[in-house]
Design an enzyme around this catalytic site. Structure first.
Site, short mmCIF file in Angstrom:
data_model
loop_
_atom_site.label_atom_id
_atom_site.label_comp_id
_atom_site.label_asym_id
_atom_site.label_seq_id
_atom_site.Cartn_x
_atom_site.Cartn_y
_atom_site.Cartn_z
N ASP A 1 -3.08 -7.03 -5.31
CA ASP A 1 -4.05 -6.88 -4.23
C ASP A 1 -3.48 -7.57 -2.98
O ASP A 1 -3.23 -8.77 -3.00
CB ASP A 1 -5.37 -7.54 -4.67
N GLY B 1 1.47 3.41 -2.14
CA GLY B 1 1.01 4.57 -2.91
C GLY B 1 1.91 4.83 -4.10
O GLY B 1 2.30 3.90 -4.82
N ASP C 1 1.13 -1.74 -4.68
CA ASP C 1 -0.16 -1.07 -4.46
C ASP C 1 -1.12 -1.56 -5.54
O ASP C 1 -0.74 -2.34 -6.42
CB ASP C 1 -0.02 0.47 -4.49
N LYS D 1 2.63 1.33 6.07
CA LYS D 1 2.47 2.67 6.64
C LYS D 1 1.04 3.16 6.39
O LYS D 1 0.61 3.33 5.25
CB LYS D 1 3.47 3.66 6.03
N GLY E 1 0.86 -1.19 0.00
CA GLY E 1 0.00 0.00 0.00
C GLY E 1 0.89 1.23 0.00
O GLY E 1 0.56 2.25 0.61
N HIS F 1 -4.87 0.91 9.80
CA HIS F 1 -5.96 1.72 10.40
C HIS F 1 -7.14 1.89 9.43
O HIS F 1 -8.20 2.35 9.83
CB HIS F 1 -5.44 3.06 10.94
C1 SAM Z 1 -3.89 5.40 3.47
S1 SAM Z 1 -3.03 5.01 2.03
C2 SAM Z 1 -1.36 4.89 2.62
C3 SAM Z 1 -0.36 5.13 1.53
C4 SAM Z 1 1.10 5.08 1.99
N1 SAM Z 1 1.44 3.84 2.67
C5 SAM Z 1 1.39 6.27 2.86
O1 SAM Z 1 1.44 6.13 4.07
O2 SAM Z 1 1.56 7.35 2.32
C6 SAM Z 1 -3.50 3.32 1.77
C7 SAM Z 1 -2.93 2.70 0.51
O3 SAM Z 1 -3.37 1.35 0.44
C8 SAM Z 1 -3.63 1.05 -0.92
N2 SAM Z 1 -4.52 -0.10 -1.00
C9 SAM Z 1 -5.84 -0.15 -0.70
N3 SAM Z 1 -6.32 -1.39 -0.90
C10 SAM Z 1 -5.27 -2.15 -1.32
C11 SAM Z 1 -5.14 -3.52 -1.69
N4 SAM Z 1 -6.19 -4.34 -1.65
N5 SAM Z 1 -3.92 -3.96 -2.08
C12 SAM Z 1 -2.86 -3.12 -2.13
N6 SAM Z 1 -2.91 -1.80 -1.78
C13 SAM Z 1 -4.11 -1.34 -1.39
C14 SAM Z 1 -4.24 2.34 -1.44
O4 SAM Z 1 -4.23 2.42 -2.85
C15 SAM Z 1 -3.37 3.39 -0.76
O5 SAM Z 1 -2.26 3.75 -1.54
O1 SQH Z 2 -10.97 12.04 2.72
C1 SQH Z 2 -10.96 11.03 3.42
C2 SQH Z 2 -9.84 10.19 3.51
C3 SQH Z 2 -9.84 9.10 4.32
C4 SQH Z 2 -8.69 8.25 4.54
C5 SQH Z 2 -8.61 7.01 3.98
C6 SQH Z 2 -7.55 6.16 4.27
C7 SQH Z 2 -6.59 6.56 5.17
O2 SQH Z 2 -5.56 5.75 5.53
C8 SQH Z 2 -6.68 7.80 5.76
O3 SQH Z 2 -5.73 8.13 6.64
C9 SQH Z 2 -7.73 8.63 5.45
O4 SQH Z 2 -10.92 8.78 5.04
C10 SQH Z 2 -12.02 9.57 5.05
C11 SQH Z 2 -13.06 9.24 5.92
O5 SQH Z 2 -12.95 8.15 6.71
C12 SQH Z 2 -14.21 10.04 5.95
O6 SQH Z 2 -15.21 9.70 6.79
C13 SQH Z 2 -14.28 11.15 5.13
C14 SQH Z 2 -13.26 11.50 4.29
C15 SQH Z 2 -12.10 10.69 4.24
#
Ligand code: SAM
Ligand code: SQH
Length: 353
Positions: A240, A199, A220, A254, A197, A258
């Site tokens: 995935d 990004g 990702d 990272k 994940g 959550h």
């Molecule tokens: C909250 S972001 C965190 C991105 C990065 N680790 C950071 O901290 O900047 C969650 C990431 O999980 C990826 N993700 C969501 N579902 C996934 C899956 N099933 N397999 C791989 N990556 C996934 C999203 O595309 C996104 O880039």
């Molecule tokens: O813009 C949003 C982004 C996110 C979000 C998703 C994955 C993460 O890891 C994270 O840190 C934040 O979550 C939301 C949310 O939960 C809401 O209820 C409303 C808007 C957002």
């Protein structure tokens, strides 16, 4: 009797003030957004140490009929420690940056303005108005109730949201270098790492530049890593994480766990355990996420962590206490873990098979 009545009235008025502070809490959010939209942090930075009110007004494109808003906005933000405010002997005002607004300067190595833009997006913020409706209904996530689609589908299907999200996440990840500088021991004995994940690869780029012998893989969803180019020790893999994760000596997660329920986290952690299994007991999973520490977190720290916990309800995610983290690790088959509180409101957790 009379004094008890006065005491009761005072308590109620105190309660009233607290309620009004809560009612208007969202104005902290929108005024921060407003300051970023006006480019005030950049204006102050480009000007020098501090800027007087007339100097600030001369740089802003605010018509004369509205200039009186600016000192009011600045007073409110200074009250909330976003700017510092100075009054000279003649009573003239000037403003300077605080550590929080230093992080909003666009030329900064650690600019968090894209995080502000992402989290203050009108549509995304609006999702949280549906909490009451969501909790009493059968629809699984708040996002589906509010927007008729899951968060991940929205990001996948709408390029403007994908960019907003990826840019917000990328800017959050730039702060990783501040912690890695002091904790290179985390990477000792590790030849390869997969950032699950990860990004668009901001964290992996920081790791691959700092440790040239470390092979870094950004893993990702396919649409996130499509068209991204790696380098000597950095590559992108689409897939995935619930199906399979590329093999490496270590996995980085990272701000991933959550986002998910306990059941989904256990599935991810089991896949991670398999990914690092060829390194046997030397393999590890490195988690960067929040640990709620009820007894130690001060009001400010607890505010941030508990607000994020409510926010993550949108995706059915959550923030966890140490006890909750430990339970996840045990259920996914890990034996030991160690928490390093080195990322501000988040920690780095090493988890060993
Ligand atoms: C909250 S972001 C965190 C991105 C990065 N680790 C950071 O901290 O900047 C969650 C990431 O999980 C990826 N993700 C969501 N579902 C996934 C899956 N099933 N397999 C791989 N990556 C996934 C999203 O595309 C996104 O880039
Ligand atoms: O813009 C949003 C982004 C996110 C979000 C998703 C994955 C993460 O890891 C994270 O840190 C934040 O979550 C939301 C949310 O939960 C809401 O209820 C409303 C808007 C957002």
């Amino acid at each position: 009797m009379g004094s008890r009545y006065v005491q009761k009235a005072n308590d109620l008025f105190e309660g009233q003030t607290l309620l009004y502070a809560q009612i208007f809490g969202y104005l902290k959010t929108v005024c921060l957004k407003w300051a970023v939209q006006l480019g005030i942090p950049d204006i102050i930075k480009n000007h020098g140490e501090s800027i007087t009110l007339p100097e600030l007004l001369s740089k802003l494109k605010v018509p004369p009929s509205k200039t009186s808003c600016v000192p009011r906005l600045m007073r409110f933000l200074a009250h909330n420690r976003i700017f510092d405010i100075h009054v000279n002997q003649k009573g003239h005002l000037s403003y300077s940056l605080t550590p929080a607004s230093e992080l909003l300067v666009s030329s900064s190595d650690h600019c968090l303005s894209p995080v502000v833009t992402m989290f203050t997006n009108q549509v995304l913020m609006g999702v949280n108005h549906h909490l009451g409706e969501w909790v009493c209904g059968e629809v699984p996530t708040l996002f589906e109730v509010a927007l008729g689609t899951s968060f991940w589908e929205l990001v996948k299907d709408k390029p403007s949201y994908m960019n907003l999200f990826n840019e917000g996440m990328a800017s959050d990840s730039k702060m990783v270098d501040l912690a890695l500088k002091n904790y290179s021991s985390i990477f000792e004995g590790i030849d390869s790492i997969v950032d699950v994940g990860g990004g668009t690869g901001t964290t992996a780029k920081i790791m691959s530049a700092k440790f040239s012998n470390l092979k870094c893989i950004v893993f990702d969803l396919p649409h996130v890593v499509a068209n991204l180019l790696g380098s000597d020790n950095l590559s992108y893999v689409g897939g995935d994480m619930f199906i399979s994760i590329p093999k490496a000596d270590a996995v980085l997660l990272k701000w991933i766990l959550h986002d998910w329920t306990d059941e989904k986290c256990i599935e991810i952690l089991e896949k991670c355990k398999y990914s690092v299994s060829s390194k046997e007991s030397k393999g590890k999973v490195i988690i960067i996420d929040t640990v709620i520490i009820e007894k130690e977190d001060d009001q400010y720290m607890a505010d941030t962590k508990l607000s994020m916990d409510i926010f993550m309800l949108g995706l059915k995610g959550k923030e966890r206490t140490e006890k909750e983290w430990k339970q996840l690790f045990i259920e996914a088959g890990f034996k030991h873990y160690k928490i390093f509180p080195i990322f501000g409101f988040r920690s780095l957790i090493e988890v060993y098979p």
